[in-house]
Write a protein that holds these residues in place. Structure first.
Motif, PDB file in Angstrom:
ATOM      1  N   ALA A  36       0.873  -1.172   0.000  1.00  0.00           N
ATOM      2  CA  ALA A  36       0.000   0.000   0.000  1.00  0.00           C
ATOM      3  C   ALA A  36       0.905   1.216   0.000  1.00  0.00           C
ATOM      4  CB  ALA A  36      -0.900   0.004   1.225  1.00  0.00           C
ATOM      5  N   SER A  37       0.596   2.185  -0.808  1.00  0.00           N
ATOM      6  CA  SER A  37       1.430   3.371  -0.889  1.00  0.00           C
ATOM      7  C   SER A  37       0.555   4.609  -0.928  1.00  0.00           C
ATOM      8  CB  SER A  37       2.280   3.305  -2.157  1.00  0.00           C
ATOM      9  OG  SER A  37       2.877   4.551  -2.390  1.00  0.00           O
ATOM     10  N   PRO A  38       0.906   5.633  -0.161  1.00  0.00           N
ATOM     11  CA  PRO A  38       0.122   6.858  -0.206  1.00  0.00           C
ATOM     12  C   PRO A  38       0.093   7.456  -1.614  1.00  0.00           C
ATOM     13  CG  PRO A  38       1.633   6.918   1.654  1.00  0.00           C
ATOM     14  CD  PRO A  38       1.961   5.708   0.829  1.00  0.00           C
ATOM     15  N   THR A  39       1.125   7.199  -2.402  1.00  0.00           N
ATOM     16  CA  THR A  39       1.152   7.776  -3.741  1.00  0.00           C
ATOM     17  C   THR A  39       0.242   7.030  -4.698  1.00  0.00           C
ATOM     18  OG1 THR A  39       3.084   6.453  -4.304  1.00  0.00           O
ATOM     19  CG2 THR A  39       3.482   8.669  -3.472  1.00  0.00           C
ATOM     20  N   SER A  40       0.037   5.732  -4.444  1.00  0.00           N
ATOM     21  CA  SER A  40      -0.840   4.974  -5.331  1.00  0.00           C
ATOM     22  C   SER A  40      -2.269   4.966  -4.839  1.00  0.00           C
ATOM     23  CB  SER A  40      -0.354   3.528  -5.453  1.00  0.00           C
ATOM     24  OG  SER A  40      -0.548   2.849  -4.232  1.00  0.00           O
ATOM     25  N   GLY A  41      -2.445   5.253  -3.538  1.00  0.00           N
ATOM     26  CA  GLY A  41      -3.780   5.221  -2.962  1.00  0.00           C
ATOM     27  C   GLY A  41      -4.270   3.793  -2.754  1.00  0.00           C
ATOM     28  N   ALA A  42      -3.420   2.797  -2.992  1.00  0.00           N
ATOM     29  CA  ALA A  42      -3.826   1.408  -2.821  1.00  0.00           C
ATOM     30  C   ALA A  42      -3.832   1.072  -1.343  1.00  0.00           C
ATOM     31  CB  ALA A  42      -2.863   0.485  -3.558  1.00  0.00           C
ATOM     32  N   CYS A  88      -2.618  12.438   8.076  1.00  0.00           N
ATOM     33  CA  CYS A  88      -3.622  11.633   7.392  1.00  0.00           C
ATOM     34  C   CYS A  88      -3.093  11.283   6.011  1.00  0.00           C
ATOM     35  CB  CYS A  88      -4.937  12.403   7.269  1.00  0.00           C
ATOM     36  SG  CYS A  88      -5.606  12.972   8.854  1.00  0.00           S
ATOM     37  N   SER A  89      -3.181   9.999   5.645  1.00  0.00           N
ATOM     38  CA  SER A  89      -2.660   9.541   4.369  1.00  0.00           C
ATOM     39  C   SER A  89      -3.586   8.486   3.778  1.00  0.00           C
ATOM     40  CB  SER A  89      -1.261   8.948   4.564  1.00  0.00           C
ATOM     41  OG  SER A  89      -0.808   8.342   3.389  1.00  0.00           O
ATOM     42  N   PRO A  90      -3.932   8.608   2.492  1.00  0.00           N
ATOM     43  CA  PRO A  90      -4.821   7.615   1.875  1.00  0.00           C
ATOM     44  C   PRO A  90      -4.297   6.184   1.974  1.00  0.00           C
ATOM     45  CG  PRO A  90      -4.458   9.459   0.381  1.00  0.00           C
ATOM     46  CD  PRO A  90      -3.532   9.649   1.547  1.00  0.00           C
ATOM     47  N   GLY A  91      -2.987   5.991   1.910  1.00  0.00           N
ATOM     48  CA  GLY A  91      -2.410   4.653   1.978  1.00  0.00           C
ATOM     49  C   GLY A  91      -2.234   4.130   3.382  1.00  0.00           C
ATOM     50  N   LEU A  92      -2.470   4.972   4.371  1.00  0.00           N
ATOM     51  CA  LEU A  92      -2.323   4.557   5.770  1.00  0.00           C
ATOM     52  C   LEU A  92      -3.630   4.769   6.520  1.00  0.00           C
ATOM     53  CD1 LEU A  92       1.233   5.982   6.517  1.00  0.00           C
ATOM     54  CD2 LEU A  92       0.598   3.618   6.024  1.00  0.00           C
ATOM     55  N   ASP A 144       3.242  -2.271   3.120  1.00  0.00           N
ATOM     56  CA  ASP A 144       4.540  -1.768   2.710  1.00  0.00           C
ATOM     57  C   ASP A 144       4.309  -0.366   2.164  1.00  0.00           C
ATOM     58  OD1 ASP A 144       6.628  -1.880  -0.001  1.00  0.00           O
ATOM     59  OD2 ASP A 144       7.396  -2.133   2.022  1.00  0.00           O
ATOM     60  N   ASP A 145       4.960   0.614   2.760  1.00  0.00           N
ATOM     61  CA  ASP A 145       4.820   2.002   2.318  1.00  0.00           C
ATOM     62  C   ASP A 145       6.164   2.470   1.780  1.00  0.00           C
ATOM     63  OD1 ASP A 145       3.845   4.600   1.906  1.00  0.00           O
ATOM     64  OD2 ASP A 145       4.471   5.211   3.919  1.00  0.00           O
ATOM     65  N   ARG A 146       6.329   2.393   0.472  1.00  0.00           N
ATOM     66  CA  ARG A 146       7.571   2.806  -0.183  1.00  0.00           C
ATOM     67  C   ARG A 146       8.791   2.126   0.433  1.00  0.00           C
ATOM     68  NH1 ARG A 146       6.588   9.012   0.210  1.00  0.00           N
ATOM     69  NH2 ARG A 146       5.076   8.345   1.719  1.00  0.00           N
ATOM     70  N   GLY A 147       8.687   0.813   0.686  1.00  0.00           N
ATOM     71  CA  GLY A 147       9.799   0.038   1.213  1.00  0.00           C
ATOM     72  C   GLY A 147       9.834  -0.097   2.720  1.00  0.00           C
ATOM     73  N   ALA A 148       9.037   0.669   3.427  1.00  0.00           N
ATOM     74  CA  ALA A 148       9.007   0.601   4.886  1.00  0.00           C
ATOM     75  C   ALA A 148       7.813  -0.213   5.351  1.00  0.00           C
ATOM     76  CB  ALA A 148       8.935   2.003   5.475  1.00  0.00           C
ATOM     77  N   SER A 149       8.009  -1.027   6.375  1.00  0.00           N
ATOM     78  CA  SER A 149       6.915  -1.814   6.936  1.00  0.00           C
ATOM     79  C   SER A 149       6.082  -0.924   7.848  1.00  0.00           C
ATOM     80  CB  SER A 149       7.477  -2.998   7.727  1.00  0.00           C
ATOM     81  OG  SER A 149       6.440  -3.844   8.158  1.00  0.00           O
ATOM     82  N   VAL A 150       4.771  -0.893   7.596  1.00  0.00           N
ATOM     83  CA  VAL A 150       3.853  -0.074   8.380  1.00  0.00           C
ATOM     84  C   VAL A 150       2.636  -0.899   8.777  1.00  0.00           C
ATOM     85  CG1 VAL A 150       4.566   2.108   7.316  1.00  0.00           C
ATOM     86  CG2 VAL A 150       2.689   0.809   6.321  1.00  0.00           C
ATOM     87  N   ALA A 151       1.917  -0.411   9.761  1.00  0.00           N
ATOM     88  CA  ALA A 151       0.650  -1.013  10.187  1.00  0.00           C
ATOM     89  C   ALA A 151      -0.280   0.128  10.539  1.00  0.00           C
ATOM     90  CB  ALA A 151       0.870  -1.912  11.399  1.00  0.00           C
ATOM     91  N   TRP A 152      -1.567  -0.061  10.290  1.00  0.00           N
ATOM     92  CA  TRP A 152      -2.527   0.971  10.674  1.00  0.00           C
ATOM     93  C   TRP A 152      -3.839   0.331  11.081  1.00  0.00           C
ATOM     94  CZ3 TRP A 152      -6.980   1.120   7.862  1.00  0.00           C
ATOM     95  CH2 TRP A 152      -6.948   0.680   6.539  1.00  0.00           C
TER      96      TRP A 152
END
Length: 186
Positions: A36-42, A88-92, A144-152
């Protein structure tokens, strides 16, 4: 598990406050690990939930290596929406959302190869009741947010983060509250 925690977890699932857009099916744990990426909105949506577990396995999930239980960085808890700068981020998790705060967690930059396997944030409700959520099995998303592991995860507005642990693959000794998007008025 206390009755209050069971009731709250069930309410979150019904209300969609556990990190899912209302009306969308809960992804299987393997499908929740899609990028998931904030830039892709996925994000983990019904399309992501359709991702087969075979695809998740072929992409290297779960990551190899030892498993380590770590805690959120000291000094980041307790935390409550509205007491920190909004992120606030669409991907997160998106937001701001009516009646829901979005909490995002990330691993430090020096742990770029590490990956979240599970995150367990502990919240206090406005009436003081404790709620522990196991991500991704009880809502929320590991991504995965641009290579970094994230959770939300999305939770009802007004909850306070009082602690958190995570199981990771890789060499890292803590994680951070990476972002907090407070609810907007309904």
């Amino acid at each position: 598990m206390t009755r209050a925690v069971r009731t709250t977890a069930a309410s979150l699932a019904v209300l969609g406050a556990a990190g899912l857009v209302r009306g969308e099916p809960r992804p299987t744990p393997a499908a929740a690990h899609v990028a998931a990426s904030p830039t892709s909105g996925a994000a983990a949506t019904s399309g992501a939930a359709a991702t087969s577990s075979a695809a998740a396995t072929s992409s290297g999930w779960p990551p190899p290596g030892p498993r380590t239980l770590i805690e959120i960085s000291p000094g980041q808890v307790p935390a409550r929406a509205g007491t920190r700068e909004a992120f606030c981020s669409p991907g997160l998790g998106g937001g701001p959302l009516p009646g829901e705060d979005v909490w995002a967690f990330g691993l430090p930059a020096d742990g770029a190869a590490a990956r979240f396997l599970a995150v367990t944030p502990l919240f206090a409700t406005p009436d003081g009741g404790p709620v522990a959520l196991a991500l991704p099995s009880e809502g929320g998303v590991l991504a995965d947010d641009r290579g970094a592991s994230v959770a939300w995860v999305r939770v009802p507005a007004g909850w306070t983060l009082v602690g958190a642990t995570a199981t990771v693959a890789g060499d890292v000794d803590h994680f951070a509250l990476a972002g907090l998007c407070p609810a907007r008025a309904a």
